[in-house]
Design a protein around this motif. Structure first.
Motif, PDB file in Angstrom:
ATOM      1  N   PHE A  13       0.820  -1.216   0.000  1.00 18.19           N
ATOM      2  CA  PHE A  13       0.000   0.000   0.000  1.00 18.19           C
ATOM      3  C   PHE A  13       0.853   1.265   0.000  1.00 18.19           C
ATOM      4  O   PHE A  13       0.425   2.306  -0.509  1.00 18.19           O
ATOM      5  CB  PHE A  13      -0.971  -0.010   1.184  1.00 18.19           C
ATOM      6  N   LEU A  14       2.073   1.189   0.536  1.00 16.12           N
ATOM      7  CA  LEU A  14       2.960   2.358   0.478  1.00 16.12           C
ATOM      8  C   LEU A  14       3.337   2.664  -0.975  1.00 16.12           C
ATOM      9  O   LEU A  14       3.406   3.832  -1.375  1.00 16.12           O
ATOM     10  CB  LEU A  14       4.213   2.116   1.320  1.00 16.12           C
ATOM     11  N   ASP A  73       4.118  -2.558   7.231  1.00 11.16           N
ATOM     12  CA  ASP A  73       3.459  -2.148   5.987  1.00 11.16           C
ATOM     13  C   ASP A  73       2.224  -2.979   5.640  1.00 11.16           C
ATOM     14  O   ASP A  73       1.703  -2.874   4.540  1.00 11.16           O
ATOM     15  CB  ASP A  73       4.444  -2.150   4.812  1.00 11.16           C
ATOM     16  N   LEU A  74       1.753  -3.812   6.565  1.00  7.13           N
ATOM     17  CA  LEU A  74       0.418  -4.419   6.485  1.00  7.13           C
ATOM     18  C   LEU A  74       0.124  -5.078   5.133  1.00  7.13           C
ATOM     19  O   LEU A  74      -0.783  -4.682   4.409  1.00  7.13           O
ATOM     20  CB  LEU A  74      -0.638  -3.350   6.777  1.00  7.13           C
ATOM     21  N   PHE A 110      -7.105 -12.542  10.982  1.00  8.46           N
ATOM     22  CA  PHE A 110      -5.714 -12.379  10.552  1.00  8.46           C
ATOM     23  C   PHE A 110      -5.637 -11.706   9.181  1.00  8.46           C
ATOM     24  O   PHE A 110      -4.889 -12.110   8.297  1.00  8.46           O
ATOM     25  CB  PHE A 110      -4.994 -13.729  10.536  1.00  8.46           C
ATOM     26  N   ILE A 111      -6.424 -10.642   9.021  1.00  9.28           N
ATOM     27  CA  ILE A 111      -6.375  -9.843   7.802  1.00  9.28           C
ATOM     28  C   ILE A 111      -5.799  -8.483   8.200  1.00  9.28           C
ATOM     29  O   ILE A 111      -6.525  -7.534   8.524  1.00  9.28           O
ATOM     30  CB  ILE A 111      -7.776  -9.693   7.167  1.00  9.28           C
ATOM     31  N   SER A 112      -4.479  -8.395   8.185  1.00  2.93           N
ATOM     32  CA  SER A 112      -3.784  -7.176   8.618  1.00  2.93           C
ATOM     33  C   SER A 112      -4.188  -5.964   7.794  1.00  2.93           C
ATOM     34  O   SER A 112      -4.176  -4.830   8.287  1.00  2.93           O
ATOM     35  CB  SER A 112      -2.264  -7.362   8.521  1.00  2.93           C
ATOM     36  N   GLU A 113      -4.545  -6.208   6.538  1.00  3.12           N
ATOM     37  CA  GLU A 113      -4.897  -5.106   5.633  1.00  3.12           C
ATOM     38  C   GLU A 113      -6.110  -4.312   6.104  1.00  3.12           C
ATOM     39  O   GLU A 113      -6.367  -3.224   5.591  1.00  3.12           O
ATOM     40  CB  GLU A 113      -5.147  -5.647   4.224  1.00  3.12           C
ATOM     41  N   MET A 152       0.132   6.252  12.930  1.00  2.26           N
ATOM     42  CA  MET A 152      -0.444   4.912  13.015  1.00  2.26           C
ATOM     43  C   MET A 152       0.596   3.797  12.960  1.00  2.26           C
ATOM     44  O   MET A 152       0.549   2.857  13.761  1.00  2.26           O
ATOM     45  CB  MET A 152      -1.470   4.709  11.888  1.00  2.26           C
ATOM     46  N   ILE A 153       1.508   3.859  12.013  1.00  5.54           N
ATOM     47  CA  ILE A 153       2.435   2.734  11.829  1.00  5.54           C
ATOM     48  C   ILE A 153       3.286   2.468  13.070  1.00  5.54           C
ATOM     49  O   ILE A 153       3.388   1.312  13.511  1.00  5.54           O
ATOM     50  CB  ILE A 153       3.297   2.953  10.569  1.00  5.54           C
TER      51      ILE A 153
END
Length: 400
Positions: free
Chosen positions: A138-139, A226-227, A300-303, A316-317
């Motif tokens: 996503f970054l 970075d999810l 377990f969906i980090s996104e 946030m990060i």
């Protein structure tokens, strides 16, 4: 015609000083537009995946969340059985995976749209797809969104002959912006991503498995950085490839897998908790996204935390990484191991110490949620908050 009084009053309103918006705030507004349009993909895709896991746990038993990922998707259009619960779980899971696949492209496209309007959508979408292809996550999608948007905006403002002017927004601008954005993503962003992946993998291999708690902390940090991006993927692949050497859930590879899975659940669950405890600190779009984050995190969906990380990465990060490090370290310290590569809390029963596995997750979630609330209360710009709120409400109502 309008009444004379109304015509006379109009200049008085227009004469008021316009509020100047700084460059930083404007960039955050572009980000919030992308995030607001991305949220439905996160919610729809993530919840469908989670429901697929849930239904699979009923259809297959405790290994359902693993089995559903192994079924060939072609069975859905070649041998689907309406009364087969396993097939329905695969259907939900596969639809969710496809919807989730648009997450980064949508983020990139609508950042570009916020900058350049419609001419930015195509180069933004293509840039986002390519960012996923080269492993930039996503970054990388944020980077391609800004690149595509500013390119399209610059091309749209060029002075061109009258005969070309009509095709500029529908042909020339999307074509040129897509070509340049795509080429730069593949040729400039791609090679460093491969180098980062290879370097991180070698570094993790060099750490060994003798010092498990420090390794758990490192893996927790990587999972929450970075999810779903390159750093996250390196940690996840490092864990899953080791499972082939684990005979029981007490073996070291299983301990590593448990630490990675638990840490990966922290960001969305922390966001869900933070938006529940301090809703006024978040925009309307973020509060809505926070509700679905409970189910996404549990699966377990980090996104599920990407909308928040994309909108406010500086706050946030680090907050996510703090909680992830705590969970990863605690999971290792507790000696909790699991042989399942995915599934979240739905496969917790497969862990050798399920209660300690969940305790490590709970502690990290609370630590991260507190860090999010503290970080959000530091250095908050009122104008920035107002812009975010207006943008998120406009996107949710379909008026942006």
């Amino acid at each position: 015609p309008a009444p004379a009084g109304a015509r006379a009053a109009a200049p008085a309103v227009a004469a008021g000083p316009a509020r100047q918006v700084g460059t930083g705030t404007r960039i955050r507004q572009y980000l919030m537009t992308g995030v607001s349009y991305m949220i439905p993909f996160v919610a729809a895709g993530g919840i469908l995946i989670a429901l697929g896991f849930l239904m699979a746990s009923v259809a297959w038993g405790e290994n359902g969340a693993i089995e559903v990922t192994k079924v060939d998707q072609s069975v859905l259009w070649t041998a689907f059985e309406w009364g087969n619960l396993q097939h329905w779980s695969v259907l939900l899971f596969r639809i969710g995976v496809v919807a989730f696949g648009f997450l980064v492209p949508a983020l990139s496209a609508y950042i570009a749209y916020a900058i350049a309007d419609r001419p930015g959508i195509v180069p933004g979408f293509v840039g986002g797809m390519l960012a996923g292809m080269v492993g930039a996550g996503f970054l990388g999608g944020i980077a391609t969104g800004f690149l595509a948007g500013y390119l399209a905006h610059w091309l749209s403002t060029r002075t061109v002959p009258k005969g070309v002017r009509g095709v500029m927004p529908v042909v020339v601008t999307p074509l040129v912006a897509t070509l340049i954005t795509g080429a730069l993503t593949i040729l400039v962003i791609g090679p460093p991503m491969k180098g980062i992946n290879d370097g991180l993998t070698s570094w993790l291999d060099g750490l060994g498995t003798s010092a498990l708690v420090p390794l758990g902390i490192v893996l927790g940090l990587m999972m929450c950085f970075d999810l779903g991006g390159p750093v996250n993927k390196v940690a996840y692949v490092f864990a899953t490839t080791g499972l082939a050497n684990a005979a029981t859930s007490s073996d070291k590879p299983a301990l590593i897998m448990a630490a990675v899975m638990a840490a990966g659940m922290v960001p969305p669950l922390a966001i869900a908790l933070a938006t529940s405890l301090r809703p006024r600190m978040f925009s309307e779009a973020e509060r809505e996204s926070g509700k679905s984050a409970w189910l996404l995190g549990a699966s377990f969906i980090s996104e599920g935390a990407i909308p928040f990380a994309a909108a406010d990465p500086v706050r946030m990060i680090p907050s996510f990484m703090l909680g992830g490090a705590v969970t990863g370290g605690l999971s290792m310290a507790f000696g909790s191991g699991i042989l399942a590569p995915h599934g979240g809390v739905w496969v917790a029963a497969l862990a050798n110490k399920p209660l300690l596995f969940l305790l490590a997750l709970l502690v990290g979630m609370v630590v991260s949620a507190v860090a999010v609330v503290v970080a959000k209360s530091i250095g908050r710009n009122p104008d920035e908050s107002a812009l975010e709120s207006v943008e998120s409400v406009a996107a949710l109502s379909g008026t942006r």
